[in-house]
Write an enzyme that holds these catalytic residues in place. Structure first.
Site, PDB file in Angstrom:
ATOM      1  N   HIS A 122       0.836  -1.198   0.000  1.00 34.15           N
ATOM      2  CA  HIS A 122       0.000   0.000   0.000  1.00 34.15           C
ATOM      3  C   HIS A 122       0.873   1.251   0.000  1.00 34.15           C
ATOM      4  CE1 HIS A 122      -3.970  -1.840   1.725  1.00 34.15           C
ATOM      5  NE2 HIS A 122      -3.359  -2.663   0.886  1.00 34.15           N
ATOM      6  N   TYR A 142      -8.477  -8.213  10.163  1.00 32.81           N
ATOM      7  CA  TYR A 142      -7.891  -8.308   8.832  1.00 32.81           C
ATOM      8  C   TYR A 142      -6.386  -8.185   8.976  1.00 32.81           C
ATOM      9  CZ  TYR A 142      -8.426  -8.017   3.718  1.00 32.81           C
ATOM     10  OH  TYR A 142      -8.421  -8.277   2.371  1.00 32.81           O
ATOM     11  N   LYS A 170      -4.113 -11.759   4.769  1.00 37.23           N
ATOM     12  CA  LYS A 170      -3.882 -11.462   3.357  1.00 37.23           C
ATOM     13  C   LYS A 170      -2.602 -12.166   2.925  1.00 37.23           C
ATOM     14  CE  LYS A 170      -5.694  -8.900   0.937  1.00 37.23           C
ATOM     15  NZ  LYS A 170      -6.791  -9.162  -0.030  1.00 37.23           N
ATOM     16  N   PRO A 200      -4.932 -15.328  -0.782  1.00 36.02           N
ATOM     17  CA  PRO A 200      -3.763 -14.972  -1.597  1.00 36.02           C
ATOM     18  C   PRO A 200      -4.097 -14.199  -2.871  1.00 36.02           C
ATOM     19  CG  PRO A 200      -4.375 -17.217  -2.060  1.00 36.02           C
ATOM     20  CD  PRO A 200      -5.355 -16.721  -1.018  1.00 36.02           C
ATOM     21  N   ASN A 216     -14.117 -12.686  -3.757  1.00 36.79           N
ATOM     22  CA  ASN A 216     -14.531 -11.340  -4.120  1.00 36.79           C
ATOM     23  C   ASN A 216     -13.908 -10.985  -5.469  1.00 36.79           C
ATOM     24  OD1 ASN A 216     -11.794 -10.713  -2.650  1.00 36.79           O
ATOM     25  ND2 ASN A 216     -12.289  -8.851  -3.785  1.00 36.79           N
ATOM     26  N   HIS A 271     -16.735  -8.253   1.804  1.00 41.13           N
ATOM     27  CA  HIS A 271     -15.364  -7.876   1.476  1.00 41.13           C
ATOM     28  C   HIS A 271     -15.119  -6.433   1.921  1.00 41.13           C
ATOM     29  CE1 HIS A 271     -12.764  -5.785  -1.586  1.00 41.13           C
ATOM     30  NE2 HIS A 271     -11.939  -6.751  -1.245  1.00 41.13           N
ATOM     31  N   ASN A 325     -12.476  -2.921   1.273  1.00 43.92           N
ATOM     32  CA  ASN A 325     -11.332  -2.223   0.699  1.00 43.92           C
ATOM     33  C   ASN A 325     -10.861  -1.190   1.719  1.00 43.92           C
ATOM     34  OD1 ASN A 325     -12.653   0.499   0.129  1.00 43.92           O
ATOM     35  ND2 ASN A 325     -13.999  -0.866  -1.025  1.00 43.92           N
ATOM     36  N   HIS A 347     -11.122  -3.042   6.777  1.00 42.99           N
ATOM     37  CA  HIS A 347      -9.811  -2.413   6.896  1.00 42.99           C
ATOM     38  C   HIS A 347      -9.812  -1.304   7.953  1.00 42.99           C
ATOM     39  CE1 HIS A 347      -8.906  -4.258   3.011  1.00 42.99           C
ATOM     40  NE2 HIS A 347      -7.675  -3.794   3.055  1.00 42.99           N
ATOM     41  N   ARG A 369      -4.228   4.711  -6.868  1.00 41.31           N
ATOM     42  CA  ARG A 369      -3.658   3.638  -6.065  1.00 41.31           C
ATOM     43  C   ARG A 369      -2.837   2.722  -6.976  1.00 41.31           C
ATOM     44  NH1 ARG A 369      -6.263  -0.805  -1.875  1.00 41.31           N
ATOM     45  NH2 ARG A 369      -4.451  -2.189  -1.967  1.00 41.31           N
TER      46      ARG A 369
END
Length: 429
Positions: free
Chosen positions: A27, A151, A198, A227, A274, A325, A327, A354, A408
């Site tokens: 990120h 998460y 993750k 993954p 997702n 899901h 983001n 998140h 991003r």
């Protein structure tokens, strides 16, 4: 009561993001989000949130211009309006959606991701005008709190030296011990009782070891591994064999419905997605081939809260599980997620979020996790309030940016630390 929309405000912002690793990279220090506000003739304002990359903003602007004079209650009309807004196909052709890691982008997916923010804003305004919480506008809640999962990410201690970034106190997590330590922090701070890692970052054996370490540290707690399609069918089956006794489900081990169907046929471990079911058109193949057993909805790219309910009903019809899901989102989205999740009858898996990773927000008060759950607000609308000073601060950061953070790009962020980095080909292992 006048529900006519008289003003629409779009505020792109940049919010701090820790150095969280995934199969595509890391990120960036800041990630773009778009805050949408709609205001009625009576001065009632509603808020929504979605991705803030330029391609979303460029579509949101002409869409917003068409809303004046319409009613906030005309939710179906939002989709008709979206179809009237042209999408620059050169911006999305063949590109992978990094923000959600959900496969190749399309014009329809892009439109739905924009519509979702306006739908939430309209529902928020409508609820405030009527004195009703959003969950009542969606038919009423069936639970008073929504459970979320911790998460977990492989993570650097900080962004590379010399990169402007906000500090965090989570520390590094690049091995099983680090992952377990991170999970303990999540439990201490928020009370989570299920954990999602993750993956797709390190070779599968290392990630298997991390899940085993979690299982030992938190016996009997639901565990998940995602993954993002980084594995071959053979590798996916091997991981399923190694972890079948501790996984609640394995999320998107291989890329695409055909590969997921092969994995599903060779294991009893439930598969979640997702990535291969992100639109209604993709449901038939995935369900008839038994490629997935749990769909992770995301109201941002399914087109809003009511479409999420429609997806849940279809899943229930076919005996497929449903969860949510996440983001990189702020409190507006968490509130919206919580409202719609509270209305879904067969929500048997804790939702992803998140939010604990985001140190900044645009609300006057952050939403709180208690025992790993968020209480469903009964206040009118979403039950949240914008903090104008915080919004202005984060918008100023966006204005001052040289453009490098407005899109991003996890691979670009990784190249700062590893100049030769290229997005790995799939399957990676």
């Amino acid at each position: 009561m006048n529900l006519t929309i008289t003003d629409v405000r779009l505020t792109p912002i940049l919010v701090a993001d820790p150095p969280l690793l995934n199969t595509q990279g890391v990120h960036q220090p800041y990630t773009p989000r778009l805050i949408v506000e709609v205001e009625t003739a009576d001065g009632v304002a509603g808020v929504g949130e979605t991705y803030g990359d330029t391609k979303y903003l460029e579509l949101a602007r002409p869409f917003a211009a068409k809303l004046a004079g319409r009613k906030v209650s005309d939710l179906n009309g939002l989709f008709t309006l979206a179809d009237q807004v042209a999408v620059d196909s050169s911006r999305i052709s063949g590109q992978v959606d990094v923000g959600g890691l959900r496969g190749v982008q399309t014009a329809d997916k892009l439109r739905l991701s924009v519509v979702s923010a306006f739908e939430v804003a309209c529902l928020d305004a409508l609820g405030k005008a009527l004195g009703l919480p959003v969950h009542e506008l969606l038919g009423g809640k069936v639970r008073d709190a929504v459970e979320y999962s911790a998460y977990l990410f492989y993570k650097w201690a900080s962004h590379p030296e010399g990169v402007a970034a906000e500090k965090d106190d989570w520390g590094a997590a690049v091995d099983p011990a680090g992952v377990v330590a991170q999970a303990r922090l999540f439990t201490e701070r928020y009370g989570f009782t299920s954990f999602k890692l993750k993956g797709g970052v390190f070779p599968p054996d290392e990630e298997i070891a991390a899940i085993r370490a979690l299982a030992e540290a938190f016996p009997g707690h639901p565990l998940r591994l995602d993954p993002n399609g980084a594995w071959s069918v053979a590798t996916s089956l091997e991981v399923a064999r190694e972890l079948g006794d501790v996984l609640e489900y394995l999320e998107d081990p291989a890329l695409g419905t055909p590969a997921m169907a092969e994995v599903s046929a060779g294991t009893t471990v439930p598969l979640a997605t997702n990535m291969c079911v992100t639109t209604f058109a993709e449901i038939e193949e995935a369900f008839t081939r038994d490629a997935v057993q749990v769909v992770l909805s995301d109201h941002h790219y399914w087109g809003g809260l009511r479409n999420t309910q429609q997806l849940a009903a279809i899943c229930r019809t076919f005996g497929v599980g449903i969860s949510m899901h996440s983001n990189t989102h702020l409190g507006i989205s968490l509130a919206a997620m919580t409202h719609v999740a509270s209305t879904v009858p067969d929500l048997h898996h804790a939702c992803d979020s998140h939010y604990p990773w985001q140190s900044e927000d645009v609300l006057t008060e952050r939403l709180e996790f208690e025992g790993g759950s968020v209480t469903v607000s009964d206040a009118p609308g979403l039950g949240v309030e914008l903090d104008r000073e915080k919004l202005a601060f984060l918008h100023r950061r966006w204005l001052d940016d040289d453009g490098s953070m407005r899109e991003r790009d996890d691979a670009a962020a990784m190249r700062v630390a590893e100049p030769g980095w290229v997005t790995p080909a799939v399957p990676r292992w």
